[in-house]
Design a protein around this motif. Structure first.
Motif, PDB file in Angstrom:
ATOM      1  N   ILE A 176       0.850  -1.192   0.000  1.00 36.89           N
ATOM      2  CA  ILE A 176       0.000   0.000   0.000  1.00 36.89           C
ATOM      3  C   ILE A 176       0.885   1.240   0.000  1.00 36.89           C
ATOM      4  O   ILE A 176       2.016   1.212   0.455  1.00 36.89           O
ATOM      5  CB  ILE A 176      -0.996   0.057   1.184  1.00 36.89           C
ATOM      6  CG1 ILE A 176      -0.289   0.135   2.523  1.00 36.89           C
ATOM      7  CG2 ILE A 176      -1.987  -1.069   1.133  1.00 36.89           C
ATOM      8  CD1 ILE A 176      -1.218   0.490   3.684  1.00 36.89           C
ATOM      9  N   THR A 177       0.330   2.325  -0.534  1.00 40.36           N
ATOM     10  CA  THR A 177       1.061   3.595  -0.559  1.00 40.36           C
ATOM     11  C   THR A 177       0.704   4.405   0.670  1.00 40.36           C
ATOM     12  O   THR A 177      -0.386   4.941   0.787  1.00 40.36           O
ATOM     13  CB  THR A 177       0.722   4.412  -1.817  1.00 40.36           C
ATOM     14  OG1 THR A 177      -0.690   4.642  -1.850  1.00 40.36           O
ATOM     15  CG2 THR A 177       1.135   3.686  -3.086  1.00 40.36           C
ATOM     16  N   GLY A 178       1.602   4.447   1.631  1.00 41.78           N
ATOM     17  CA  GLY A 178       1.401   5.259   2.825  1.00 41.78           C
ATOM     18  C   GLY A 178       0.365   4.702   3.779  1.00 41.78           C
ATOM     19  O   GLY A 178      -0.243   3.664   3.548  1.00 41.78           O
ATOM     20  N   THR A 179       0.166   5.420   4.864  1.00 45.68           N
ATOM     21  CA  THR A 179      -0.803   5.048   5.894  1.00 45.68           C
ATOM     22  C   THR A 179      -2.169   5.606   5.522  1.00 45.68           C
ATOM     23  O   THR A 179      -2.290   6.750   5.096  1.00 45.68           O
ATOM     24  CB  THR A 179      -0.349   5.610   7.260  1.00 45.68           C
ATOM     25  OG1 THR A 179       0.904   5.009   7.604  1.00 45.68           O
ATOM     26  CG2 THR A 179      -1.361   5.331   8.351  1.00 45.68           C
ATOM     27  N   LYS A 180      -3.198   4.794   5.702  1.00 47.30           N
ATOM     28  CA  LYS A 180      -4.576   5.203   5.441  1.00 47.30           C
ATOM     29  C   LYS A 180      -5.359   5.090   6.743  1.00 47.30           C
ATOM     30  O   LYS A 180      -5.066   4.234   7.582  1.00 47.30           O
ATOM     31  CB  LYS A 180      -5.222   4.307   4.379  1.00 47.30           C
ATOM     32  CG  LYS A 180      -4.435   4.198   3.092  1.00 47.30           C
ATOM     33  CD  LYS A 180      -4.329   5.518   2.379  1.00 47.30           C
ATOM     34  CE  LYS A 180      -3.564   5.341   1.065  1.00 47.30           C
ATOM     35  NZ  LYS A 180      -3.324   6.577   0.388  1.00 47.30           N
ATOM     36  N   THR A 181      -6.361   5.940   6.926  1.00 50.98           N
ATOM     37  CA  THR A 181      -7.133   5.939   8.170  1.00 50.98           C
ATOM     38  C   THR A 181      -8.634   5.851   7.916  1.00 50.98           C
ATOM     39  O   THR A 181      -9.119   6.187   6.832  1.00 50.98           O
ATOM     40  CB  THR A 181      -6.852   7.209   8.999  1.00 50.98           C
ATOM     41  OG1 THR A 181      -7.244   8.351   8.236  1.00 50.98           O
ATOM     42  CG2 THR A 181      -5.387   7.312   9.378  1.00 50.98           C
ATOM     43  N   GLY A 182      -9.333   5.405   8.944  1.00 52.45           N
ATOM     44  CA  GLY A 182     -10.785   5.373   8.929  1.00 52.45           C
ATOM     45  C   GLY A 182     -11.294   5.585  10.342  1.00 52.45           C
ATOM     46  O   GLY A 182     -10.559   5.385  11.316  1.00 52.45           O
ATOM     47  N   THR A 183     -12.544   5.993  10.482  1.00 53.94           N
ATOM     48  CA  THR A 183     -13.163   6.212  11.785  1.00 53.94           C
ATOM     49  C   THR A 183     -14.001   5.003  12.159  1.00 53.94           C
ATOM     50  O   THR A 183     -14.847   4.567  11.374  1.00 53.94           O
ATOM     51  CB  THR A 183     -14.049   7.474  11.760  1.00 53.94           C
ATOM     52  OG1 THR A 183     -13.253   8.592  11.373  1.00 53.94           O
ATOM     53  CG2 THR A 183     -14.664   7.743  13.124  1.00 53.94           C
ATOM     54  N   ALA A 184     -13.752   4.460  13.338  1.00 59.42           N
ATOM     55  CA  ALA A 184     -14.448   3.256  13.782  1.00 59.42           C
ATOM     56  C   ALA A 184     -15.945   3.497  13.921  1.00 59.42           C
ATOM     57  O   ALA A 184     -16.377   4.500  14.488  1.00 59.42           O
ATOM     58  CB  ALA A 184     -13.864   2.772  15.107  1.00 59.42           C
ATOM     59  N   ALA A 185     -16.723   2.554  13.410  1.00 63.48           N
ATOM     60  CA  ALA A 185     -18.177   2.622  13.517  1.00 63.48           C
ATOM     61  C   ALA A 185     -18.666   2.013  14.822  1.00 63.48           C
ATOM     62  O   ALA A 185     -19.719   2.394  15.333  1.00 63.48           O
ATOM     63  CB  ALA A 185     -18.806   1.884  12.338  1.00 63.48           C
ATOM     64  N   THR A 186     -17.904   1.074  15.348  1.00 67.92           N
ATOM     65  CA  THR A 186     -18.280   0.391  16.588  1.00 67.92           C
ATOM     66  C   THR A 186     -17.022  -0.087  17.301  1.00 67.92           C
ATOM     67  O   THR A 186     -15.953  -0.122  16.704  1.00 67.92           O
ATOM     68  CB  THR A 186     -19.247  -0.787  16.298  1.00 67.92           C
ATOM     69  OG1 THR A 186     -19.802  -1.267  17.504  1.00 67.92           O
ATOM     70  CG2 THR A 186     -18.561  -1.897  15.537  1.00 67.92           C
ATOM     71  N   ALA A 187     -17.159  -0.451  18.560  1.00 69.99           N
ATOM     72  CA  ALA A 187     -16.014  -0.904  19.352  1.00 69.99           C
ATOM     73  C   ALA A 187     -15.846  -2.415  19.252  1.00 69.99           C
ATOM     74  O   ALA A 187     -16.816  -3.150  19.057  1.00 69.99           O
ATOM     75  CB  ALA A 187     -16.198  -0.504  20.809  1.00 69.99           C
ATOM     76  N   GLY A 188     -14.609  -2.876  19.382  1.00 61.62           N
ATOM     77  CA  GLY A 188     -14.333  -4.303  19.378  1.00 61.62           C
ATOM     78  C   GLY A 188     -12.845  -4.563  19.264  1.00 61.62           C
ATOM     79  O   GLY A 188     -12.036  -3.624  19.249  1.00 61.62           O
ATOM     80  N   THR A 189     -12.497  -5.837  19.157  1.00 58.89           N
ATOM     81  CA  THR A 189     -11.103  -6.235  18.988  1.00 58.89           C
ATOM     82  C   THR A 189     -10.897  -6.730  17.571  1.00 58.89           C
ATOM     83  O   THR A 189     -11.488  -7.742  17.156  1.00 58.89           O
ATOM     84  CB  THR A 189     -10.734  -7.349  19.989  1.00 58.89           C
ATOM     85  OG1 THR A 189     -10.948  -6.856  21.314  1.00 58.89           O
ATOM     86  CG2 THR A 189      -9.282  -7.768  19.836  1.00 58.89           C
ATOM     87  N   ALA A 190     -10.078  -6.034  16.815  1.00 61.10           N
ATOM     88  CA  ALA A 190      -9.832  -6.368  15.409  1.00 61.10           C
ATOM     89  C   ALA A 190      -9.084  -7.686  15.302  1.00 61.10           C
ATOM     90  O   ALA A 190      -8.083  -7.894  15.984  1.00 61.10           O
ATOM     91  CB  ALA A 190      -9.031  -5.249  14.756  1.00 61.10           C
TER      92      ALA A 190
END
Length: 124
Positions: A58-72
């Motif tokens: 992948i090119t660089g770091t990508k981010t997203g906002t969590a929709a719900t809590a949990g353990t990935a």
């Protein structure tokens, strides 16, 4: 040949708009099966470097906002529509994970960073 498969096939299909969805629970038994667990976060606009030796990053770091809590525990890479299955893989903070994120304990509305992912076309 392996790089051509990665570049023309997977990277070509995804372009600059692949989507990674991060889930908790047990990974689907077969790639592309109905997702199990809760989708914790969706990370959009995943783009890839041109593959060499059958490998693309992948090119660089990508981010997203969590929709719900949990353990990935696992993630799914898909096309821009969010449903065109490409690959499933494990997810965690270790560099050996298929999808590397900054934390596996995710709180609702937290920002999650995808710091690494690699596509590999095996030699055989």
């Amino acid at each position: 040949m392996r790089s051509a498969i990665v570049n023309s096939g997977i990277v070509g299909f995804l372009g600059t708009a692949g989507i990674v969805k991060v889930y908790d629970g047990v990974q689907a038994a077969n790639g592309g099966d109905a997702a199990t667990g809760n989708m914790l976060v969706q990370i959009n606009a995943i783009s890839w470097n041109t593959g060499t030796n059958g490998t693309a990053l992948i090119t660089g770091t990508k981010t997203g906002t969590a929709a719900t809590a949990g353990t990935a525990t696992w993630a799914r890479l898909s096309g821009t529509d969010g449903t065109s299955y490409v690959i499933d893989g494990n997810c965690g903070t270790a560099a050996t994970c298929d999808f590397v994120i900054d934390a596996t304990s995710i709180a609702s509305t937290s920002i999650v960073s995808l710091t690494a992912a690699t596509l590999v076309q095996p030699a055989s």
